[in-house]
Design a protein around this motif. Structure first.
Motif, PDB file in Angstrom:
ATOM      1  N   GLU A 297       0.825  -1.224   0.000  1.00  0.00           N
ATOM      2  CA  GLU A 297       0.000   0.000   0.000  1.00  0.00           C
ATOM      3  C   GLU A 297       0.860   1.276   0.000  1.00  0.00           C
ATOM      4  O   GLU A 297       0.744   2.126   0.871  1.00  0.00           O
ATOM      5  CB  GLU A 297      -0.959  -0.008   1.186  1.00  0.00           C
ATOM      6  CG  GLU A 297      -1.976  -1.131   1.072  1.00  0.00           C
ATOM      7  CD  GLU A 297      -2.899  -1.203   2.280  1.00  0.00           C
ATOM      8  OE1 GLU A 297      -3.673  -0.269   2.466  1.00  0.00           O
ATOM      9  OE2 GLU A 297      -2.797  -2.196   3.026  1.00  0.00           O
ATOM     10  N   LEU A 298       1.713   1.355  -1.010  1.00  0.00           N
ATOM     11  CA  LEU A 298       2.631   2.499  -1.120  1.00  0.00           C
ATOM     12  C   LEU A 298       1.947   3.559  -1.975  1.00  0.00           C
ATOM     13  O   LEU A 298       2.068   3.555  -3.189  1.00  0.00           O
ATOM     14  CB  LEU A 298       3.944   2.041  -1.748  1.00  0.00           C
ATOM     15  CG  LEU A 298       4.608   0.826  -1.078  1.00  0.00           C
ATOM     16  CD1 LEU A 298       5.797   0.336  -1.886  1.00  0.00           C
ATOM     17  CD2 LEU A 298       5.042   1.165   0.351  1.00  0.00           C
ATOM     18  N   TYR A 299       1.213   4.435  -1.355  1.00  0.00           N
ATOM     19  CA  TYR A 299       0.376   5.369  -2.117  1.00  0.00           C
ATOM     20  C   TYR A 299       1.080   6.687  -2.435  1.00  0.00           C
ATOM     21  O   TYR A 299       0.552   7.501  -3.194  1.00  0.00           O
ATOM     22  CB  TYR A 299      -0.946   5.626  -1.382  1.00  0.00           C
ATOM     23  CG  TYR A 299      -0.807   6.226  -0.005  1.00  0.00           C
ATOM     24  CD1 TYR A 299      -0.638   7.592   0.162  1.00  0.00           C
ATOM     25  CD2 TYR A 299      -0.853   5.422   1.133  1.00  0.00           C
ATOM     26  CE1 TYR A 299      -0.505   8.150   1.425  1.00  0.00           C
ATOM     27  CE2 TYR A 299      -0.730   5.964   2.401  1.00  0.00           C
ATOM     28  CZ  TYR A 299      -0.555   7.316   2.542  1.00  0.00           C
ATOM     29  OH  TYR A 299      -0.417   7.858   3.789  1.00  0.00           O
ATOM     30  N   ALA A 300       2.253   6.900  -1.834  1.00  0.00           N
ATOM     31  CA  ALA A 300       2.957   8.170  -2.077  1.00  0.00           C
ATOM     32  C   ALA A 300       4.269   7.907  -2.802  1.00  0.00           C
ATOM     33  O   ALA A 300       5.059   7.069  -2.372  1.00  0.00           O
ATOM     34  CB  ALA A 300       3.244   8.871  -0.755  1.00  0.00           C
ATOM     35  N   ASN A 301       4.478   8.590  -3.899  1.00  0.00           N
ATOM     36  CA  ASN A 301       5.757   8.527  -4.597  1.00  0.00           C
ATOM     37  C   ASN A 301       6.461   9.871  -4.373  1.00  0.00           C
ATOM     38  O   ASN A 301       5.976  10.910  -4.822  1.00  0.00           O
ATOM     39  CB  ASN A 301       5.524   8.262  -6.097  1.00  0.00           C
ATOM     40  CG  ASN A 301       6.818   8.176  -6.884  1.00  0.00           C
ATOM     41  OD1 ASN A 301       6.962   8.805  -7.922  1.00  0.00           O
ATOM     42  ND2 ASN A 301       7.770   7.413  -6.403  1.00  0.00           N
ATOM     43  N   LEU A 302       7.567   9.835  -3.650  1.00  0.00           N
ATOM     44  CA  LEU A 302       8.258  11.068  -3.262  1.00  0.00           C
ATOM     45  C   LEU A 302       9.484  11.239  -4.132  1.00  0.00           C
ATOM     46  O   LEU A 302      10.363  10.364  -4.158  1.00  0.00           O
ATOM     47  CB  LEU A 302       8.661  10.986  -1.787  1.00  0.00           C
ATOM     48  CG  LEU A 302       7.487  10.662  -0.859  1.00  0.00           C
ATOM     49  CD1 LEU A 302       7.963  10.261   0.519  1.00  0.00           C
ATOM     50  CD2 LEU A 302       6.550  11.849  -0.770  1.00  0.00           C
ATOM     51  N   ARG A 303       9.523  12.339  -4.866  1.00  0.00           N
ATOM     52  CA  ARG A 303      10.591  12.547  -5.852  1.00  0.00           C
ATOM     53  C   ARG A 303      11.260  13.905  -5.631  1.00  0.00           C
ATOM     54  O   ARG A 303      10.786  14.918  -6.128  1.00  0.00           O
ATOM     55  CB  ARG A 303      10.002  12.486  -7.269  1.00  0.00           C
ATOM     56  CG  ARG A 303       9.374  11.149  -7.664  1.00  0.00           C
ATOM     57  CD  ARG A 303      10.431  10.129  -8.051  1.00  0.00           C
ATOM     58  NE  ARG A 303      11.289  10.616  -9.114  1.00  0.00           N
ATOM     59  CZ  ARG A 303      11.072  10.414 -10.413  1.00  0.00           C
ATOM     60  NH1 ARG A 303      10.030   9.749 -10.818  1.00  0.00           N
ATOM     61  NH2 ARG A 303      11.910  10.878 -11.309  1.00  0.00           N
ATOM     62  N   PRO A 304      12.341  13.946  -4.882  1.00  0.00           N
ATOM     63  CA  PRO A 304      13.051  15.214  -4.695  1.00  0.00           C
ATOM     64  C   PRO A 304      13.932  15.546  -5.894  1.00  0.00           C
ATOM     65  O   PRO A 304      14.383  14.646  -6.598  1.00  0.00           O
ATOM     66  CB  PRO A 304      13.918  14.938  -3.460  1.00  0.00           C
ATOM     67  CG  PRO A 304      14.119  13.470  -3.457  1.00  0.00           C
ATOM     68  CD  PRO A 304      12.978  12.823  -4.199  1.00  0.00           C
ATOM     69  N   ALA A 305      14.172  16.817  -6.118  1.00  0.00           N
ATOM     70  CA  ALA A 305      15.139  17.253  -7.136  1.00  0.00           C
ATOM     71  C   ALA A 305      15.794  18.529  -6.636  1.00  0.00           C
ATOM     72  O   ALA A 305      15.108  19.454  -6.215  1.00  0.00           O
ATOM     73  CB  ALA A 305      14.455  17.502  -8.471  1.00  0.00           C
ATOM     74  N   ARG A 306      17.108  18.541  -6.679  1.00  0.00           N
ATOM     75  CA  ARG A 306      17.842  19.693  -6.137  1.00  0.00           C
ATOM     76  C   ARG A 306      19.046  19.971  -7.023  1.00  0.00           C
ATOM     77  O   ARG A 306      19.685  19.029  -7.512  1.00  0.00           O
ATOM     78  CB  ARG A 306      18.294  19.338  -4.712  1.00  0.00           C
ATOM     79  CG  ARG A 306      19.185  20.353  -4.058  1.00  0.00           C
ATOM     80  CD  ARG A 306      19.102  20.241  -2.547  1.00  0.00           C
ATOM     81  NE  ARG A 306      19.887  19.157  -1.958  1.00  0.00           N
ATOM     82  CZ  ARG A 306      21.202  19.201  -1.771  1.00  0.00           C
ATOM     83  NH1 ARG A 306      21.914  20.242  -2.181  1.00  0.00           N
ATOM     84  NH2 ARG A 306      21.826  18.195  -1.191  1.00  0.00           N
ATOM     85  N   SER A 307      19.356  21.275  -7.241  1.00  0.00           N
ATOM     86  CA  SER A 307      20.599  21.575  -7.938  1.00  0.00           C
ATOM     87  C   SER A 307      21.731  21.338  -6.949  1.00  0.00           C
ATOM     88  O   SER A 307      21.625  21.721  -5.791  1.00  0.00           O
ATOM     89  CB  SER A 307      20.669  23.026  -8.420  1.00  0.00           C
ATOM     90  OG  SER A 307      19.523  23.748  -8.156  1.00  0.00           O
TER      91      SER A 307
END
Ligand code: ATP
Length: 362
Positions: A96-106
């Motif tokens: 039940e992995l309902y959140a996909n967390l995708r960080p992006a940083r310079s």
């Protein structure tokens, strides 16, 4: 904590080994008490057991405190009836992995990075426009005639509410700013429902700034004015596309970290695919997989109130920044001359050095 490592396919084993080397260093210097078990999935499992995901592997995922899952090359899997199970999909549903967390940083030293980018995309992961996730039976695409094809997009109140909560929870630990992204004036009912839950969450979190932005404006703004954004709350398909844009703006897909999370489980997945074109050559960028593993440590630290895990996450980020700034260490996709293993060893060494410096200064 028991962590299960599932290396996956193509570049998966190379970058999972790299992430493991860094996690072991962080474990040693931060005293995390990690234990690791490796479990085959994908074609490695198919060769031994005739199926890409065994029941035992699924049980190991359920029993673990956290999972590190390398990318899987599903497009080359045999048919379902011949043992080709979509590994990340099956795990996502069962845990039940309902959140996909995708960080992006310079990051300093990355030649092609857009400056002033530091966002966390919080993408709904179970519904939206994904034909395989929408229906109790059947798939959400069909053809009434041979010349007409239809897709169904599903948005639920419960799905929208729980992902909005994740976005605001993360915002409270970041710069306290959430932007909800969609196209409400066109998709009035579906994005209307999604946004109504975003506005309700905003009302309940008065200390977090909130605004709504259309997806097309967002795609341009992320390039032109990235500094305006902190946490981006978004539906599944729009989130998929925007996440890759953000990864490219941060310098390249190889930098993309990702965590799939639910209320009880979390899985570190690199934010890119299994890159069969460069597999087995020792040149894959392991950065995304390493950063995903750091996100898993952060998730465990927040969940268990364990500061050592949060420190370990920060230490890994700092070490990755330093390693990336050196063209002899970073990999060819980022204009460097380094190898997968060399990058991992450098990050592990920097994790150790950071701790040594900290001890000396105390
Ligand atoms: P999927 O559909 O599984 O997400 P994809 O079609 O997006 O996969 P990827 O496997 O992510 O494709 O690869 C896209 C391109 O980016 C390929 O040329 C690949 O070599 C490159 N790439 C992806 N990940 C990395 C990495 N970690 N290091 C270097 N290059 C990478």
């Amino acid at each position: 904590m028991n962590l299960v490592v599932m290396p996956g396919d193509d570049i998966g084993p190379e970058i999972a080994a790299a992430a493991l080397a860094v996690l072991k260093a962080a474990d040693q210097v931060c005293g995390l008490g990690l234990r690791f078990a490796e479990v085959d999935v994908g074609m490695a499992s198919h060769r031994k057991h005739g199926v890409t995901l065994t029941d035992e592997a699924m049980q190991a995922a359920l029993d673990a405190d956290g999972l590190i899952l390398g990318p899987c090359g599903m497009t080359d899997y045999p048919a379902r009836e011949e043992g080709g199970i979509n590994v990340p999909g099956a795990i996502r549903k069962r845990l039940e992995l309902y959140a996909n967390l995708r960080p992006a940083r310079s990051r300093p030293g990355i030649p092609d990075a857009r400056r002033d980018l530091d966002v966390l995309i919080v993408r709904e992961n179970t519904e939206g426009f994904y034909a395989d996730r929408n229906m109790h039976q059947g798939i959400a695409e069909f053809m009434p005639t041979e010349d007409v094809a239809l897709s169904v997009r599903k948005i639920t109140r419960q799905g929208s509410r729980r992902i909005a909560k994740v976005a605001f929870d993360y915002a409270q630990r970041r710069r306290k700013n959430v932007t909800a992204v969609g196209k409400q004036h066109v998709l009035q009912m579906t994005d209307g429902l999604f946004m109504s839950e975003a506005y309700a969450a905003a009302k309940a979190h008065a200390d977090v700034a909130f605004r709504e932005v259309d997806i097309d404006a967002m795609a341009a703004d992320l390039y032109s004015r990235p500094q305006r954004y902190d946490v981006i709350l978004i539906t599944n398909m729009f989130g998929d596309i925007l996440s890759n844009e953000a990864a490219a703006l941060s310098g390249g897909l190889g930098l993309a970290g990702a965590l799939n999370a639910g209320d009880r489980h979390a899985v570190a997945n690199a934010g890119h695919g299994s890159a069969p074109d460069i597999a087995g050559r020792g040149i894959a960028n392991p950065c995304g997989m390493i950063l995903s593993s750091a996100m898993l440590l952060e998730w465990l630290g927040v969940r268990n109130g364990n500061q050592a895990y949060l420190d370990a996450c920060r230490t890994i980020h700092a070490a990755v920044d330093l390693a990336l700034a050196d063209a002899n260490i970073r990999t060819a996709d980022l204009g460097g001359r380094g190898s997968t293993q060399g990058f991992a060893e450098a990050v592990a060494r920097l994790v150790h050095d950071k701790q040594t410096r900290k001890q000396k200064s105390e």
